[in-house]
Write an enzyme that holds these catalytic residues in place. Structure first.
Site, PDB file in Angstrom:
ATOM      1  N   GLY A  27       2.720  -4.455  -2.003  1.00 26.81           N
ATOM      2  CA  GLY A  27       2.571  -4.052  -0.608  1.00 26.81           C
ATOM      3  C   GLY A  27       1.411  -3.083  -0.467  1.00 26.81           C
ATOM      4  O   GLY A  27       0.896  -2.540  -1.452  1.00 26.81           O
ATOM      5  N   LYS A  33       6.239   1.709  -2.033  1.00 28.72           N
ATOM      6  CA  LYS A  33       6.559   1.154  -3.350  1.00 28.72           C
ATOM      7  C   LYS A  33       7.186   2.219  -4.263  1.00 28.72           C
ATOM      8  O   LYS A  33       8.176   1.961  -4.934  1.00 28.72           O
ATOM      9  CB  LYS A  33       5.280   0.594  -4.013  1.00 28.72           C
ATOM     10  CG  LYS A  33       4.680  -0.579  -3.235  1.00 28.72           C
ATOM     11  CD  LYS A  33       3.410  -1.096  -3.885  1.00 28.72           C
ATOM     12  CE  LYS A  33       2.261  -0.133  -3.850  1.00 28.72           C
ATOM     13  NZ  LYS A  33       1.772   0.223  -2.495  1.00 28.72           N
ATOM     14  N   THR A  35       8.815   4.853  -3.477  1.00 27.83           N
ATOM     15  CA  THR A  35      10.167   5.190  -3.026  1.00 27.83           C
ATOM     16  C   THR A  35      11.169   4.158  -3.535  1.00 27.83           C
ATOM     17  O   THR A  35      12.247   4.505  -4.012  1.00 27.83           O
ATOM     18  CB  THR A  35      10.204   5.238  -1.472  1.00 27.83           C
ATOM     19  OG1 THR A  35       9.105   6.025  -1.043  1.00 27.83           O
ATOM     20  CG2 THR A  35      11.488   5.815  -0.955  1.00 27.83           C
ATOM     21  N   GLU A 103       5.221  -1.323 -10.448  1.00 33.79           N
ATOM     22  CA  GLU A 103       4.566  -0.999  -9.186  1.00 33.79           C
ATOM     23  C   GLU A 103       3.211  -1.707  -9.205  1.00 33.79           C
ATOM     24  O   GLU A 103       2.306  -1.309  -9.913  1.00 33.79           O
ATOM     25  CB  GLU A 103       4.388   0.518  -9.050  1.00 33.79           C
ATOM     26  CG  GLU A 103       3.749   0.901  -7.734  1.00 33.79           C
ATOM     27  CD  GLU A 103       3.725   2.404  -7.497  1.00 33.79           C
ATOM     28  OE1 GLU A 103       4.130   3.166  -8.391  1.00 33.79           O
ATOM     29  OE2 GLU A 103       3.262   2.807  -6.418  1.00 33.79           O
TER      30      GLU A 103
HETATM   31  P1  DGT Z   1       3.194   3.566  -2.003  1.00 30.04           P
HETATM   32  O1  DGT Z   1       4.185   4.173  -2.928  1.00 30.04           O
HETATM   33  O2  DGT Z   1       3.622   2.227  -1.502  1.00 30.04           O
HETATM   34  O3  DGT Z   1       2.793   4.507  -0.933  1.00 30.04           O
HETATM   35  O4  DGT Z   1       1.930   3.231  -2.856  1.00 30.04           O
HETATM   36  P2  DGT Z   1       0.787   4.119  -3.440  1.00 30.04           P
HETATM   37  O5  DGT Z   1      -0.184   4.448  -2.382  1.00 30.04           O
HETATM   38  O6  DGT Z   1       1.333   5.261  -4.235  1.00 30.04           O
HETATM   39  O7  DGT Z   1       0.139   3.105  -4.464  1.00 30.04           O
HETATM   40  P3  DGT Z   1      -1.000   2.010  -4.246  1.00 30.04           P
HETATM   41  O8  DGT Z   1      -0.896   1.030  -5.338  1.00 30.04           O
HETATM   42  O9  DGT Z   1      -0.870   1.388  -2.919  1.00 30.04           O
HETATM   43  O10 DGT Z   1      -2.355   2.782  -4.387  1.00 30.04           O
HETATM   44  C1  DGT Z   1      -2.650   3.982  -5.058  1.00 30.04           C
HETATM   45  C2  DGT Z   1      -4.132   4.225  -4.858  1.00 30.04           C
HETATM   46  O11 DGT Z   1      -4.882   3.465  -5.802  1.00 30.04           O
HETATM   47  C3  DGT Z   1      -4.647   3.782  -3.508  1.00 30.04           C
HETATM   48  O12 DGT Z   1      -5.628   4.709  -3.063  1.00 30.04           O
HETATM   49  C4  DGT Z   1      -5.283   2.420  -3.741  1.00 30.04           C
HETATM   50  C5  DGT Z   1      -5.704   2.477  -5.159  1.00 30.04           C
HETATM   51  N1  DGT Z   1      -5.505   1.227  -5.920  1.00 30.04           N
HETATM   52  C6  DGT Z   1      -4.339   0.808  -6.452  1.00 30.04           C
HETATM   53  N2  DGT Z   1      -4.511  -0.296  -7.170  1.00 30.04           N
HETATM   54  C7  DGT Z   1      -5.818  -0.597  -7.093  1.00 30.04           C
HETATM   55  C8  DGT Z   1      -6.606  -1.638  -7.640  1.00 30.04           C
HETATM   56  O13 DGT Z   1      -6.147  -2.502  -8.367  1.00 30.04           O
HETATM   57  N3  DGT Z   1      -7.939  -1.624  -7.313  1.00 30.04           N
HETATM   58  C9  DGT Z   1      -8.470  -0.686  -6.486  1.00 30.04           C
HETATM   59  N4  DGT Z   1      -9.756  -0.750  -6.169  1.00 30.04           N
HETATM   60  N5  DGT Z   1      -7.761   0.327  -5.985  1.00 30.04           N
HETATM   61  C10 DGT Z   1      -6.452   0.365  -6.282  1.00 30.04           C
END
Ligand code: DGT
Length: 230
Positions: A27, A33, A35, A103
């Site tokens: 997502g 995620k 949470t 995650e």
């Molecule tokens: P949540 O718990 O659903 O709020 O999720 P987050 O924000 O802790 O985790 P996520 O995976 O949506 O993203 C963490 C940060 O890392 C966010 O600024 C986007 C970045 N990010 C995550 N995976 C990737 C990736 O594979 N490539 C790039 N360019 N950025 C990524």
């Protein structure tokens, strides 16, 4: 006959006693995620493997996440290839419990982030080709598959508000457009299924709700989320 779990898309996961399952939680940024993983971490059948944001903010002293947002054209390739490495480490970690909950996955790096960077020209054609060849190679390896994808589907406006509220310092300048684009890419990949055959069935959960309602949904869907393991 093996028992079956039906998910909302009417796809089926075969249940076998003693089998171990890998569930990927997908997502948009800010959809909740972490949470969900925190919630299921308390279960004795679940091993929750969170995304290694700590690792990304300190790659031998370099804050890759901060650099990514400061100068995407310069750092997207580096960030994505490093994210790919940390995701293989998550996928291939031996199962400590019947359900390993990840995650995100190699698949979201490819279909959401890498795709977005290529469309926005923050990675070039060669960088895109290199990342995709790595993706094909890694996902053909044993241990990188998933049994179920749980898609936390939230309105991009809701995600954006949550990101601003939690104010992770690296994400201070995240533009709304990024969240909207990533939402469309998740929809394309998991709902429209425009990125080829999905690696696993998809369970879609409405993630627009507040915490209390989300935990109620997790309880209602517990058996499906855990592939029938209890
Ligand atoms: P949540 O718990 O659903 O709020 O999720 P987050 O924000 O802790 O985790 P996520 O995976 O949506 O993203 C963490 C940060 O890392 C966010 O600024 C986007 C970045 N990010 C995550 N995976 C990737 C990736 O594979 N490539 C790039 N360019 N950025 C990524």
């Amino acid at each position: 006959l093996a028992s079956k779990v039906l998910n909302e898309d009417n796809m089926q996961i075969p249940l076998k006693p003693g089998r171990k399952y890998t569930v990927s939680i997908e997502g948009n940024i800010g959809c909740g995620k972490t949470t969900l993983l925190e919630y299921f971490k308390a279960s004795k059948v679940v091993e929750a493997i969170k995304e290694p944001v700590d690792q990304w903010t300190n790659v031998q002293g370099h804050n890759a996440l901060q650099l990514l947002y400061q100068d995407p054209s310069r750092w997207s390739f580096s960030f994505n290839i490093y994210a790919q490495l940390t995701r293989v480490q998550m996928h291939t970690r031996p199962h400590a419990k019947p359900v390993k909950m990840l995650e995100r996955s190699l698949f979201s790096t490819r279909h959401c982030f890498v795709e977005n960077d290529y469309r926005n020209e923050t990675i070039n054609g060669l960088e895109y080709a290199i990342l995709n060849e790595w993706f094909e190679y890694l996902t053909a390896m044993p241990g990188t598959g998933v049994d179920l994808i749980v898609y936390l589907r939230a309105d991009p406006k809701v995600c954006y508000e949550r990101i601003m509220k939690r104010s992770r310092k690296e994400e201070a300048g995240v533009p709304y457009k990024l969240i909207d684009d990533l939402h469309n890419l998740h929809e394309d990949w998991l709902v429209e299924q425009n990125c080829g055959k999905l690696p696993a069935p998809v369970l879609v959960l409405d993630a627009n709700n507040e915490y209390a309602q989300m935990t109620q949904i997790y309880e209602e869907k517990r058996s499906e989320i855990l592939c029938g393991v209890s």
